[in-house]
Design an enzyme around this catalytic site. Structure first.
Site, PDB file in Angstrom:
ATOM      1  N   GLY A 228       0.792  -1.214   0.000  1.00 10.68           N
ATOM      2  CA  GLY A 228       0.000   0.000   0.000  1.00 10.68           C
ATOM      3  C   GLY A 228       0.826   1.265   0.000  1.00 10.68           C
ATOM      4  O   GLY A 228       2.043   1.254  -0.121  1.00 10.68           O
ATOM      5  N   SER A 229       0.127   2.324   0.186  1.00 10.66           N
ATOM      6  CA  SER A 229       0.640   3.687   0.042  1.00 10.66           C
ATOM      7  C   SER A 229       1.512   4.106   1.221  1.00 10.66           C
ATOM      8  O   SER A 229       1.450   3.540   2.306  1.00 10.66           O
ATOM      9  CB  SER A 229      -0.567   4.619  -0.065  1.00 10.66           C
ATOM     10  OG  SER A 229      -0.254   5.924   0.266  1.00 10.66           O
TER      11      SER A 229
END
Length: 136
Positions: free
Chosen positions: A66-67
């Site tokens: 993810g980010s």
């Protein structure tokens, strides 16, 4: 009979020995949208740990996903008192490493064996951050 596996201490050298109960997944964890920072529960729909709480566990997962916002959510989870005792990864990535650095969460990666297969949820685990060993 116990097994001991050596790994690389990424964060926490000098933290001594941390013991606890394992929470294990073979799937990456996304902390951005996948973890409730106020409870420590895994909230990612379809994740094998969906609904499980990471608070006070030895969290064993292959890597994060993810980010970059996930780093702040790891930090928030720790600061809210809902984080694990420590994290064990097969291969840590930048988001998880930065979150653990910010939250001073001990972390080991690169174990000499696949701990996501050898350790099971509920197993007692002892992690020696001075020697980089995981015993289960």
């Amino acid at each position: 009979m116990s097994t001991t596996v050596k790994g690389r201490v990424v964060i926490g050298k000098g933290s001594g020995v941390i013991t606890g109960t394992a929470l294990v997944t073979t799937e990456p964890i996304c902390f951005l949208g996948g973890v409730d920072v106020h409870t420590g529960n895994i909230t990612e729909q379809g994740h094998p740990l969906y609904g499980a709480c990471m608070k006070d566990t030895i969290l064993v997962f292959p890597t994060g996903k993810g980010s970059t916002g996930g780093s702040y959510l790891i930090y928030d989870t720790i600061m809210n008192g809902n984080g694990p005792r420590c994290m064990l990864n097969l291969a840590v990535e930048q988001v998880t490493a930065i979150g653990c650095i910010m939250g001073e969460m001990p972390l080991i990666d690169q174990p000499e064996a696949d701990i996501t297969q050898l350790i099971h949820t509920g197993d007692p685990v002892s992690v020696d951050f001075d020697n980089g060993t995981i015993t289960f």
